[in-house]
Design a protein around this motif. Sequence first.
Motif, PDB file in Angstrom:
ATOM      1  N   ILE B  67       0.820  -1.216   0.000  1.00 54.28           N
ATOM      2  CA  ILE B  67       0.000   0.000   0.000  1.00 54.28           C
ATOM      3  C   ILE B  67       0.853   1.265   0.000  1.00 54.28           C
ATOM      4  CG2 ILE B  67      -1.983  -1.108   1.118  1.00 54.28           C
ATOM      5  CD1 ILE B  67      -1.045   0.193   3.771  1.00 54.28           C
ATOM      6  N   VAL B  79      -3.793  -1.780  -5.210  1.00 55.08           N
ATOM      7  CA  VAL B  79      -4.874  -1.895  -4.228  1.00 55.08           C
ATOM      8  C   VAL B  79      -6.202  -2.206  -4.924  1.00 55.08           C
ATOM      9  CG1 VAL B  79      -6.281  -0.565  -2.598  1.00 55.08           C
ATOM     10  CG2 VAL B  79      -3.784  -0.538  -2.395  1.00 55.08           C
ATOM     11  N   GLY B  95      -3.621  -5.233   3.315  1.00 51.40           N
ATOM     12  CA  GLY B  95      -2.724  -4.157   2.909  1.00 51.40           C
ATOM     13  C   GLY B  95      -1.506  -4.129   3.820  1.00 51.40           C
ATOM     14  N   PRO B 176      -7.758  -3.263   2.146  1.00 51.01           N
ATOM     15  CA  PRO B 176      -6.530  -2.490   1.944  1.00 51.01           C
ATOM     16  C   PRO B 176      -6.832  -1.114   1.333  1.00 51.01           C
ATOM     17  CG  PRO B 176      -6.700  -4.275   0.340  1.00 51.01           C
ATOM     18  CD  PRO B 176      -7.810  -4.473   1.333  1.00 51.01           C
TER      19      PRO B 176
END
Lengths: 363, 198
Positions: B67, B79, B95, B176
Motif C-alpha cells: 500500500i 490496491v 494491505g 486495503p
Amino acid sequence: MTAPLTILGLESSCDDTAAAVVRHAEGAAPGILSNVVWGQTDLHAAFGGVVPEIAARAHTEKLDYCIEQALAEAHLSLRDIDAIAVTAGPGLIGGVLAGVMCAKGLAAATGKPLIGVNHLAGHALTPRLTDGLSFPYLMLLVSGGHCQFLTVHAPDRFTRLGGTIDDSPGEAFDKIAKLLGLPQPGGPAVEVQAKSGDSGRFALPRPLLDRPGCDLSFSGLKTAVLRTRDDLVSEKGGMTKQDRADLCASFQTAVADVLAEKSRRALASLSAEPLTAFAVAGGVAANQTIRYALRDVADEANIRFIAPPLELCTDNAAMIAWAGIERFRLGLTDDLTLAARPRWPLDEASAPMLGHGKRGAKA
Amino acid sequence: MPDPTVLAFDTSAAHCAAALLKAGRVAAALVEPMQKGQAERLLPMLEELLAEGNASWSDLTSIGVGIGPGNFTGTRIAVSAARGLALGLGIPAVGVSAFEATAFGRARPISVAVPAPRDHIYVQSFDASGETEPRLCPRADVGIADAMSLCLEPRDLVIAIAQVAARNHKSAAERPAPLYVRPADAAPPREAPPAILP
C-alpha cells in the motif's frame, strides 16, 4: 431464443462511483436489475470543482463496496454474472484506473470475460437500453467533459458530425456557478436561479452560429458572463439576487439557443439518412430548458426525440453494463492487458478536434 | 485447514513485483522494473507467477498488497486489483505498508525510510510498544545513515509483504487502502465570489 445475458457494469471516470447489473434476452426489453451511483459532490465542494486526486482516492476505496451493493440489490452473486464491463476511458485517469484494475481482479478471479467500454459509447447507446432504439440515430452528447454530435451506426461505429472546439457546456455551467458564488455542480444550481430570471436582460453571444457546420464553442460565452458580472460589481459593489438570476437565465438561454441551432443543422445535414431519432444524453441533457429546446428542434424536423430519464443521462454504470452487452454480442471482449485511457475519441477516423501530442486526441 | 497460500504484489514504485507463498515458503517471485505500464502488466504477470508456482487462483487463501507509501497511482493500481481479486475469490486482501514489510522480522526499535519525491523521505519508527505515525520529512533533516533502515528492494519487499499478509490475514478487518501520508494536492478557489446585495 438465446439465454439472457447478465452483465455487471462499473463506472469511475469522473466523480461518481457506480456499479449496475443489466440483463437482456434478445427480443425482449432489457432489465436494469440494479443501478447504484455514489456521488462525491461533498468531497469536492470546498474546491470549486472535481479534484482528480481526491476522486481517484475515493473510487479506489469505494468501488468494491458499490459492486457488492449492486449485486445485493439485484439479488445475484458473482456466479450469476456472465461478464464484467468497465469504463476504460475517457476520463480522469486515476479513477478510470481504479475501475479497470478492480474489474481485472474480478475477471481473473472468476474467469468471467472482461469488456472495456468507452464511457461516451455508454452515453451514446443509452437510448437503446431505455427505448430500444434502432440504428442509425443522431446523438447529441452533452456533459461536463464533452459536447459532440454523433451518428450512431452500430455499438462500435460512430461518426462525429461536429463538436466543441474548446469547453463543454457542462464545464461552462460549473464555471458560471463559480463566478456567481453558486454551489457545485453548477448545472442544477444555475438552472434553479434561471427559473426566476429574465433571459432577455443581458445580451450574450451565440458563438459560432455565424459559421456553417456543427462545431460549437462555449469559451467566449463564459468570458462574456464574467465581463457582465464584473460590470455589475464595479457599478454597484456587488450583484443583487435578481442580477444573478437574470444572468443565469441569459446564459442558459444562450446555451440552449446554440445547441438547438447546431442540432437543427446536424439534422438537416443528415436529411438523406434513414435516422430513427434524435437522441440526447449526458449530464447537461438533464437541464429542462435545454431539453425542451432540443425537443422542439426534433418536432420541427418531424423526427422522434429521445432523452433518457435523468438518472440515465448523468454518469451511471447501467449504461456501461448495457454497452458491455452490446459489445459482448459482437464478440468484442478484452484480455487482462486492457489499458485505461484518459483520452479515447469515439470516432477515431475523423480528424481530431481537441487535444494532441503524447496524450492523443480528446475528441 | 490447508496451509496458507498467499499471493502478494506491489506496484508502489517503478516496478511490478509479485510473490507466491505456499506454507510459508516462497514458491515463486517475479520482479519487472518499469516506469509505466504496471496497470497493463500486473494481472498477466500474476497469472504467470501462479503457473510458475503450480497454483491457481482458487488455491489462494489470501492476497497481500503493497500500500506504499510511494507513487499514488501505482499504489492505487495494486490496491484496486487486490480488492477486485478479493471480492471475486471471496478471500481477504491484506494491505501491507513498505514500513511494516521492511521492519518485518527485524530487531526493534527500528526506523524505516522510504524514498519520497523532491528530496524527501517517508519515515516510520517501530519499537516494542508500537509504531509512530508515518511522516514526510526532508531527507537532509534526518540522519538516515545510522538510525534508519532503507526500504527493501522490490523482490525482498514483495516477499515480506506476502509474509506479513500470511501472518495477519485473520486479523485483517479492513480492506486495503493506499497509505498516502501526503494529503491530496488541492486548494480552495482563490477568487472570492461577488458580494450579493440585498
